[in-house]
Write a protein that holds these residues in place. Structure first.
Motif, PDB file in Angstrom:
ATOM      1  N   LYS A  97     -55.933 -50.026   9.022  1.00  0.00           N
ATOM      2  CA  LYS A  97     -56.631 -50.468  10.241  1.00  0.00           C
ATOM      3  C   LYS A  97     -55.748 -51.410  11.066  1.00  0.00           C
ATOM      4  O   LYS A  97     -55.761 -51.379  12.292  1.00  0.00           O
ATOM      5  N   ILE A  98     -55.006 -52.259  10.377  1.00  0.00           N
ATOM      6  CA  ILE A  98     -54.095 -53.175  11.078  1.00  0.00           C
ATOM      7  C   ILE A  98     -53.004 -52.369  11.797  1.00  0.00           C
ATOM      8  O   ILE A  98     -52.712 -52.579  12.971  1.00  0.00           O
ATOM      9  N   ASP A  99     -52.443 -51.390  11.068  1.00  0.00           N
ATOM     10  CA  ASP A  99     -51.388 -50.559  11.664  1.00  0.00           C
ATOM     11  C   ASP A  99     -51.910 -49.746  12.844  1.00  0.00           C
ATOM     12  O   ASP A  99     -51.204 -49.545  13.830  1.00  0.00           O
ATOM     13  N   LYS A 100     -53.156 -49.282  12.722  1.00  0.00           N
ATOM     14  CA  LYS A 100     -53.753 -48.490  13.802  1.00  0.00           C
ATOM     15  C   LYS A 100     -53.940 -49.368  15.053  1.00  0.00           C
ATOM     16  O   LYS A 100     -53.703 -48.922  16.177  1.00  0.00           O
ATOM     17  N   ALA A 101     -54.363 -50.609  14.837  1.00  0.00           N
ATOM     18  CA  ALA A 101     -54.517 -51.526  15.980  1.00  0.00           C
ATOM     19  C   ALA A 101     -53.173 -51.710  16.677  1.00  0.00           C
ATOM     20  O   ALA A 101     -53.092 -51.708  17.904  1.00  0.00           O
ATOM     21  N   ILE A 102     -52.098 -51.822  15.878  1.00  0.00           N
ATOM     22  CA  ILE A 102     -50.759 -51.997  16.471  1.00  0.00           C
ATOM     23  C   ILE A 102     -50.366 -50.748  17.253  1.00  0.00           C
ATOM     24  O   ILE A 102     -49.970 -50.828  18.413  1.00  0.00           O
TER      25      ILE A 102
ATOM     26  N   LEU B 239     -55.877 -62.443   0.145  1.00  0.00           N
ATOM     27  CA  LEU B 239     -54.532 -63.015   0.228  1.00  0.00           C
ATOM     28  C   LEU B 239     -53.512 -61.965   0.664  1.00  0.00           C
ATOM     29  O   LEU B 239     -52.673 -62.202   1.538  1.00  0.00           O
ATOM     30  N   LYS B 240     -53.618 -60.767   0.076  1.00  0.00           N
ATOM     31  CA  LYS B 240     -52.686 -59.673   0.419  1.00  0.00           C
ATOM     32  C   LYS B 240     -52.833 -59.276   1.884  1.00  0.00           C
ATOM     33  O   LYS B 240     -51.862 -58.949   2.553  1.00  0.00           O
TER      34      LYS B 240
ATOM     35  N   PRO C 203     -60.864 -50.681   0.250  1.00  0.00           N
ATOM     36  CA  PRO C 203     -59.535 -50.751  -0.380  1.00  0.00           C
ATOM     37  C   PRO C 203     -58.511 -51.479   0.486  1.00  0.00           C
ATOM     38  O   PRO C 203     -58.587 -51.432   1.711  1.00  0.00           O
ATOM     39  N   LEU C 204     -57.574 -52.151  -0.170  1.00  0.00           N
ATOM     40  CA  LEU C 204     -56.531 -52.881   0.560  1.00  0.00           C
ATOM     41  C   LEU C 204     -55.756 -51.953   1.492  1.00  0.00           C
ATOM     42  O   LEU C 204     -55.451 -52.314   2.631  1.00  0.00           O
ATOM     43  N   GLN C 205     -55.447 -50.742   0.995  1.00  0.00           N
ATOM     44  CA  GLN C 205     -54.687 -49.805   1.829  1.00  0.00           C
ATOM     45  C   GLN C 205     -55.462 -49.473   3.109  1.00  0.00           C
ATOM     46  O   GLN C 205     -54.882 -49.330   4.177  1.00  0.00           O
TER      47      GLN C 205
END
Ligand SMILES: [Zn+2]
Length: 340
Positions: A189-194, A233-234, A182-184
């Motif tokens: 995962k991106i937010d967790k990396a940050i 894209l999103k 899922p996109l969420q």
């Protein structure tokens, strides 16, 4: 009375911790990631799929994101040979070694060809880059009758000989994205990396809508290799919205930085009001590990760093925010001076 006592304790504690903080902050340190980004994200695309040529690369270029393409020059290649060989390196994307034919090897001689020839081609296509690169065995392929993870040491030696970092050595986790993801979940995962200041590796195969072959593969192999264009894209837009905090870069660059960071140490040599001299000790070899390291410069008593000198070379100082200054240094044993 007791209340006042607690207040004094609290104040003393605060003062104490602030003093320590200020002292630590007054020495330069090596940033966890290049340019002091909060995290690193790598985008890897396997098997030189048509969708990479027609959709992925134009989109990445639009946003200025550089990625890694695991290419098989001996499979599904001729139609876009010129694009892969002339244009992709020019655009700043990197090739990774994914073997020549994506078929594994029956014996070490065949493996020497499958792995070595791709490395030699990459070295030719990237004359300004050194020999270090990433390697991924084709999924499900066999080497002397065994899966890559169980293959004999002689196969792994070939990878070492060509200065390849084995992405399937168990130390390089990556999330393989497809339409089931899922996109969420990707955004999380991106937010967790940050928030954890880590490197998150994402890998892809085809980006587009599933065709008959994709459905068949899902049934036979049980795995879905395709992610929708819209979702991809999103994801790219999400990365773009947070690009001030994320270092989106080719895998090899991120892995270089990580190794350099992990094996380096900064020691104080001398400190005066107008100069801090440090010694950089690093274990990596500049012939392979040549990614610049970022030095975060302190601003003692709000003084502005004006110059950084590494050995005899003068380096630029960049201002990131009101009080945040950095400089990018060479990953070599050296003396580094910060002048105020
Ligand atoms: Zn593959």
């Amino acid at each position: 009375m007791r209340k006042i006592f607690y207040m004094i304790c609290l104040c003393a504690q605060l003062l104490f911790s602030r003093t320590i903080f200020a002292q630590v902050d007054q020495l330069p340190k090596i940033a966890k990631w290049y340019n002091n980004y909060d995290c690193a994200i790598s985008l890897r695309f396997d098997d030189n799929d048509e969708s990479h040529v027609n959709f992925v690369i134009p989109l990445l270029n639009k946003y200025g994101f550089k990625a890694t393409f695991m290419i098989n020059p001996g499979r599904n290649y001729e139609k876009h040979k010129d694009f892969w060989e002339s244009q992709v390196p020019q655009m700043g994307h990197r090739w990774g070694n994914h073997t020549w034919h994506h078929k594994g090897a029956k014996n070490p001689e065949e493996a020497e060809y499958e792995i070595g020839e791709v490395s030699k081609l990459i070295w030719k296509l990237y004359p300004n880059e050194n020999k270090l690169n990433v390697f991924a065995s084709g999924g499900g392929e066999e080497w002397g009758g065994k899966r890559w993870s169980e293959a004999l040491p002689i196969y792994k030696e070939i990878v070492k000989k060509y200065h390849l970092i084995d992405l399937y050595d168990g130390k390089h986790p990556a999330i393989s994205l497809n339409s089931d993801y899922p996109l969420q979940g990707i955004k999380d995962k991106i937010d967790k990396a940050i928030s954890e200041k880590n490197h998150q590796a994402f890998m892809f195969h085809k980006v587009g809508s599933k065709n008959l072959m994709d459905y068949a593969r899902k049934i036979i192999a049980g795995y879905n290799y395709t992610i929708e264009e819209e979702k991809f894209l999103k994801m790219i837009e999400y990365l773009n919205n947070k690009r001030d905090r994320i270092w989106v870069a080719p895998l090899v660059q991120i892995l270089k930085y990580q190794s350099e960071y992990e094996t380096s140490k900064l020691e104080l040599v001398k400190k005066s009001p107008d100069k801090i001299a440090m010694r950089l000790k690093i274990e990596t070899d500049l012939n392979l590990y040549d990614q610049e390291l970022t030095l975060v410069l302190p601003t003692p008593h709000n003084r502005t760093p004006v110059k950084v000198i590494q050995n005899a070379t003068e380096l630029k100082v960049f201002q990131l925010t009101d009080s945040k200054y950095i400089s990018n240094i060479k990953p070599i044993n050296s003396e580094v001076q910060i002048l105020y």
